[in-house]
Every structure is written in structure tokens, then in C-alpha cells.
Write a protein that holds these residues in place. Structure first.
Motif, mmCIF file in Angstrom:
data_model
loop_
_atom_site.group_PDB
_atom_site.id
_atom_site.type_symbol
_atom_site.label_atom_id
_atom_site.label_comp_id
_atom_site.label_asym_id
_atom_site.label_seq_id
_atom_site.Cartn_x
_atom_site.Cartn_y
_atom_site.Cartn_z
ATOM 1 N N GLY A 127 -0.188 9.116 1.501
ATOM 2 C CA GLY A 127 0.605 8.514 2.360
ATOM 3 C C GLY A 127 2.012 9.008 2.778
ATOM 4 O O GLY A 127 2.152 8.622 4.174
ATOM 5 N N ARG A 131 2.454 9.878 7.097
ATOM 6 C CA ARG A 131 3.777 9.176 7.685
ATOM 7 C C ARG A 131 4.646 10.203 8.228
ATOM 8 O O ARG A 131 4.753 10.239 9.366
ATOM 9 C CB ARG A 131 4.450 8.175 7.213
ATOM 10 C CG ARG A 131 5.328 7.426 7.932
ATOM 11 C CD ARG A 131 6.032 6.425 7.361
ATOM 12 N NE ARG A 131 6.903 5.686 8.399
ATOM 13 C CZ ARG A 131 7.106 4.460 8.022
ATOM 14 N NH1 ARG A 131 6.948 3.535 6.782
ATOM 15 N NH2 ARG A 131 8.232 3.923 8.993
ATOM 16 N N ARG A 137 0.484 5.265 12.213
ATOM 17 C CA ARG A 137 0.821 4.106 11.793
ATOM 18 C C ARG A 137 0.413 3.428 10.354
ATOM 19 O O ARG A 137 -0.645 4.312 9.973
ATOM 20 C CB ARG A 137 0.465 2.842 13.096
ATOM 21 C CG ARG A 137 1.043 3.276 14.319
ATOM 22 C CD ARG A 137 0.484 2.648 15.604
ATOM 23 N NE ARG A 137 1.136 2.781 16.804
ATOM 24 C CZ ARG A 137 0.941 2.080 17.879
ATOM 25 N NH1 ARG A 137 -0.092 1.162 17.951
ATOM 26 N NH2 ARG A 137 1.342 2.525 18.881
ATOM 27 N N TRP A 138 0.648 2.193 9.916
ATOM 28 C CA TRP A 138 0.439 2.059 8.688
ATOM 29 C C TRP A 138 -1.101 1.678 8.642
ATOM 30 O O TRP A 138 -1.760 1.826 7.541
ATOM 31 C CB TRP A 138 0.978 0.659 8.227
ATOM 32 C CG TRP A 138 1.073 -0.536 9.138
ATOM 33 C CD1 TRP A 138 1.319 -1.012 10.208
ATOM 34 C CD2 TRP A 138 -0.207 -1.645 8.700
ATOM 35 N NE1 TRP A 138 0.929 -2.250 10.580
ATOM 36 C CE2 TRP A 138 -0.127 -2.568 9.650
ATOM 37 C CE3 TRP A 138 -1.109 -1.519 7.564
ATOM 38 C CZ2 TRP A 138 -0.871 -3.631 9.623
ATOM 39 C CZ3 TRP A 138 -1.733 -2.461 7.556
ATOM 40 C CH2 TRP A 138 -1.925 -3.498 8.524
ATOM 41 N N CYS A 141 -2.928 4.966 8.287
ATOM 42 C CA CYS A 141 -2.837 5.416 7.066
ATOM 43 C C CYS A 141 -3.626 4.649 6.089
ATOM 44 O O CYS A 141 -4.224 5.307 5.279
ATOM 45 C CB CYS A 141 -1.292 5.482 6.599
ATOM 46 S SG CYS A 141 -0.777 5.948 5.160
ATOM 47 N N MET A 184 -0.253 3.284 0.664
ATOM 48 C CA MET A 184 0.512 2.443 1.387
ATOM 49 C C MET A 184 2.023 2.810 0.776
ATOM 50 O O MET A 184 3.169 2.481 1.398
ATOM 51 C CB MET A 184 0.331 0.841 1.203
ATOM 52 C CG MET A 184 -0.996 1.002 2.253
ATOM 53 S SD MET A 184 -1.192 1.822 3.928
ATOM 54 C CE MET A 184 0.152 0.895 4.624
ATOM 55 N N PHE A 187 3.389 5.649 2.041
ATOM 56 C CA PHE A 187 3.780 5.526 3.449
ATOM 57 C C PHE A 187 5.177 4.783 3.629
ATOM 58 O O PHE A 187 6.105 5.235 4.483
ATOM 59 C CB PHE A 187 2.715 4.569 4.036
ATOM 60 C CG PHE A 187 2.859 4.477 5.622
ATOM 61 C CD1 PHE A 187 2.438 5.166 6.449
ATOM 62 C CD2 PHE A 187 3.606 3.218 6.224
ATOM 63 C CE1 PHE A 187 2.836 5.077 8.052
ATOM 64 C CE2 PHE A 187 3.799 3.079 7.505
ATOM 65 C CZ PHE A 187 3.337 3.911 8.343
ATOM 66 N N VAL A 188 5.444 3.760 2.717
ATOM 67 C CA VAL A 188 6.754 3.333 2.863
ATOM 68 C C VAL A 188 7.906 4.209 2.208
ATOM 69 O O VAL A 188 9.159 4.270 2.887
ATOM 70 C CB VAL A 188 6.793 1.832 2.173
ATOM 71 C CG1 VAL A 188 8.067 1.425 1.843
ATOM 72 C CG2 VAL A 188 5.866 0.948 2.532
ATOM 73 N N GLU A 191 9.330 6.759 4.564
ATOM 74 C CA GLU A 191 10.491 6.418 5.597
ATOM 75 C C GLU A 191 11.809 6.749 4.986
ATOM 76 O O GLU A 191 12.791 7.166 5.868
ATOM 77 C CB GLU A 191 10.487 4.737 5.966
ATOM 78 C CG GLU A 191 11.352 4.454 6.757
ATOM 79 C CD GLU A 191 11.143 2.953 7.344
ATOM 80 O OE1 GLU A 191 11.805 2.463 8.224
ATOM 81 O OE2 GLU A 191 10.508 2.179 6.628
#
Length: 375
Positions: A127, A131, A137-138, A141, A184, A187-188, A191
Motif C-alpha cells: 500500500g 501511494r 487512489r485508495w 490501491c 489500506m 496507503f494511509v 501519506e
């Protein structure tokens, strides 16, 4: 339990150099074609992504059964379709009790809980890569994480697609869910991590291609691709005994074609470089001087030696020819090495012809529009 995971990880690191070597050529071609040069940070991220995928794959498939004729698994079904069944496994196997918080630490050493934790952590890096590098985009992903997890599950339940007689691990829908959750989470997390890392989509903003030197690697790939294109024609013309086939090929491909395209060949187009002369367009004189020295003189001498052996030339003349050619080739090799390690030196066929390689801009399809010169 720790050894169970360290074993495949060690194999991934052992075999990574082989995979990296196989990955390098397509990586270079794509990077040169897309960006015109190699950015070290972009290369680092992609090789780390390759290493991660190898670790993930090995963790899924290793250890392998002792024989391809393995025994069927001791299970009623090869697939577990009940979502959150792992909760039942944890409750059944755990020594932790809800009314005793001091026993919660036992979860960290129990198989059912560690398996769930592993399936989540396995996809966290995926993830992050999706990103940070691929800028997805989520939703994309999530779909990619599910797709990769499904690939892992199918690989296991099919016995690596039929290599083994029976599956040695089972398909589990909980694994899909936990893998997707891990993707996920990564992915978070990416950021937050991205605040301290360079943005991939901003790496080229301050890059001036006019100050980028065309590397010998870039030129070497163009050279290899050009001759891969020419080799079948050379073989056909030689078998057909066309007189001076080597000379005609050089004239057609390296002189006539670049003259019509203003410095492009198939190989140069592939890696986004072209030849540039003293003016806006290459002249025939420049091309003849460049490739006459490079291919007709230096290359032609070697071709002539190879073909002279089939024409019954006396051994003494062949030996003398070989000695002169060896000295000639050694001088060329030394000259190339001096140019390779000294950027201020130019190859003799470039210096005498007044030509050089330049990196083309993305909009430059034919070599006649905007250009970025590399010193």
C-alpha cells in the motif's frame, strides 16, 4: 515461529541479485523512454519494490513440499469461505482471558493471532508503494491489493498452478480480507511518510535535460537494439551472398535513415536520444564521417577479417592481418576506456565528425522539433 518467516526472507535476499540483473534492462529502457534519464531515487524505490515483492512471494510459497507428488491436505475443503473465521480460531486456541488483562500478552505468541498479524503486515509495504510511487487512489490501491492477494491464494490452492499434485496450503477468504486491510493501512501510512520523502511526480520539475549528459549506458542500449534490428537482415543478405552486404546495411541504416529522421534510429528513438550536428539538421558529410570511421573503418576491418578466412587466404597473411587488427582493436578499446573515465574526452568518430548525442524532449517525435542537448 520466527524461523518460519526468516527462512523465505533469506532466500529472497539470496536471489535478489539475479532478479535485479534481469530487471535492469527493461527498467533502463522504460526510464530512458519515459524520463530521458535515470533518477537515483526513482531507481532506489523501484528496486526496493522488486525486493519487497520477492519477499512477499517467498513468504507465501515457502517452504515447499519435499516432492511434487505430495499428499492431499488433511481438510474437508481446500477453501475456507467464512469471513472472520480467524476470530473463532483465536478464541479456540488462545490462553488469554477477557477478564484477565495480564494474559493478553499471550496473543503475541499464539499461531492464530500471529497468522492474522502476518497477513496484515505482509501488504502494508504494498500500500505504501502504491501511494508513494505509483500515486494511486485508495480504490485502485484496494483493487490492486485484492488482486495481489488473490494471486497468492490461487498460487497456494493450485499447488503452484499444477506443479504439485495437491495444494500444500489452503485458500482462505480471511487472508484476502487481512491482506487488503494491510494494503489500506500502508496507503494511509504513506501519506504521513510522504511528508519527509521526495514526491515521485515532482522529481523532474527542476531537471534541465539540456545539462544532462547522455550516458554510455543509454547509448549502449541504443546500440544493442539497433543491431538486434539489423542482425536478421545481415544474416539474410549474407546467406544470399549479396556483395558488400555489410556496407549496404551501414549506409542504409546508419547514414540514410538518420539523415531522413535528423538523427534518429530505432535504438535511439527507444531511449530518447538522437544525433546532433553543427547545424539544425545533420548533414550527409557529418554522418559519413561519423559512421565511416565507426562502422566502415573500425567495424569493417573486423568484418573483413572474419570473411577473409573463408576465401583461402594464406595462413601467413591471415596471421599478419590478425596481429595488425589486434593492435588496432586494442587502441580503440584503450581510447574508449579513456573517454569512459574522462568526461572531457570525446570519442574520435564524434570529434572528427562534429556530432554528439542529445536527449530529445517528450514532444520531439522526429528529432526536428524541440531538443535538449546533453553536453
Amino acid at each position: 515461529m520466527l524461523d518460519f518467516y526468516l527462512f523465505p526472507i533469506s532466500y529472497a535476499f539470496y536471489t535478489f541479485p539475479i532478479a535485479a540483473a534481469l530487471f535492469t534492462l527493461p527498467f533502463l529502457v522504460v526510464q530512458y523512454r519515459r524520463h530521458g534519464y535515470i533518477h537515483k531515487y526513482r531507481a532506489l524505490i523501484l528496486y526496493l519494490f522488486l525486493l519487497y515483492l520477492m519477499n512477499a512471494f517467498y513468504l507465501i510459497i515457502l517452504p515447499l513440499p519435499d516432492s511434487i507428488h505430495n499428499s492431499p491436505p488433511k481438510a474437508e475443503s481446500y477453501a475456507q469461505w467464512v469471513p472472520f473465521h480467524f476470530v473463532t480460531d483465536i478464541v479456540r486456541e488462545t490462553g488469554a482471558r477477557l477478564d484477565s488483562p495480564s494474559t493478553y500478552v499471550r496473543l503475541l505468541t499464539e499461531r492464530a493471532f500471529l497468522q492474522v498479524e502476518f497477513n496484515v503486515l505482509l501488504m502494508v509495504p504494498f500500500g505504501m508503494f502504491m501511494r508513494h510511487y505509483f500515486r494511486t487512489r485508495w480504490a485502485i490501491c484496494l483493487l490492486c491489493a485484492l488482486g495481489l492477494s488473490l494471486f497468492f491464494e490461487l498460487t497456494q490452492v493450485t499447488g503452484i498452478y499444477g506443479i504439485y499434485d495437491y495444494p500444500y496450503r489452503l485458500f482462505d477468504v480471511d487472508d484476502l480480507m487481512m491482506n487488503a486491510a494491510g494494503g489500506m493501512i500502508g496507503f494511509v501510512f504513506a501519506e504521513w511518510l510522504g511528508r519527509w520523502l521526495p514526491r515521485i511526480d515532482k522529481l523532474d520539475e527542476r531537471t534541465d535535460l539540456s545539462k544532462k549528459r547522455v550516458s554510455y549506458t543509454q547509448r549502449g542500449i541504443a546500440f544493442l537494439f539497433d543491431w538486434a534490428v539489423l542482425l536478421p537482415f545481415f544474416v539474410v543478405l549474407s546467406v544470399a551472398r549479396v556483395p558488400y552486404s555489410y556496407v549496404w546495411i551501414i549506409i542504409a541504416y546508419f547514414i540514410a535513415l538518420p539523415y531522413m529522421t535528423n538523427g534518429l534510429t530505432a535504438g535511439k528513438w527507444l531511449v530518447r536520444i538522437r544525433l546532433k550536428g553543427q547545424g539544425d539538421r545533420l548533414s550527409l558529410r557529418e554522418l559519413i564521417a561519423r559512421y565511416g570511421l565507426l562502422y566502415l573503418l573500425a567495424g569493417g576491418a573486423n568484418v573483413a577479417f572474419i570473411r577473409s578466412g573463408a576465401h583461402g587466404i594464406s595462413p601467413i597473411l591471415m596471421l599478419l592481418f590478425a596481429l595488425v587488427l589486434f593492435i588496432f582493436d586494442m587502441a580503440i578499446a584503450i581510447h574508449f576506456l579513456r573517454c569512459l573515465f574522462n568526461r572531457d574526452r570525446r570519442l574520435i568518430h564524434e570529434e572528427k565528425s562534429g556530432t554528439s548525442h542529445v536527449i530529445t524532449a517528450k514532444s520531439d517525435r522526429t528529432g526536428s522539433s524541440q531538443q535538449q542537448e546533453a553536453r
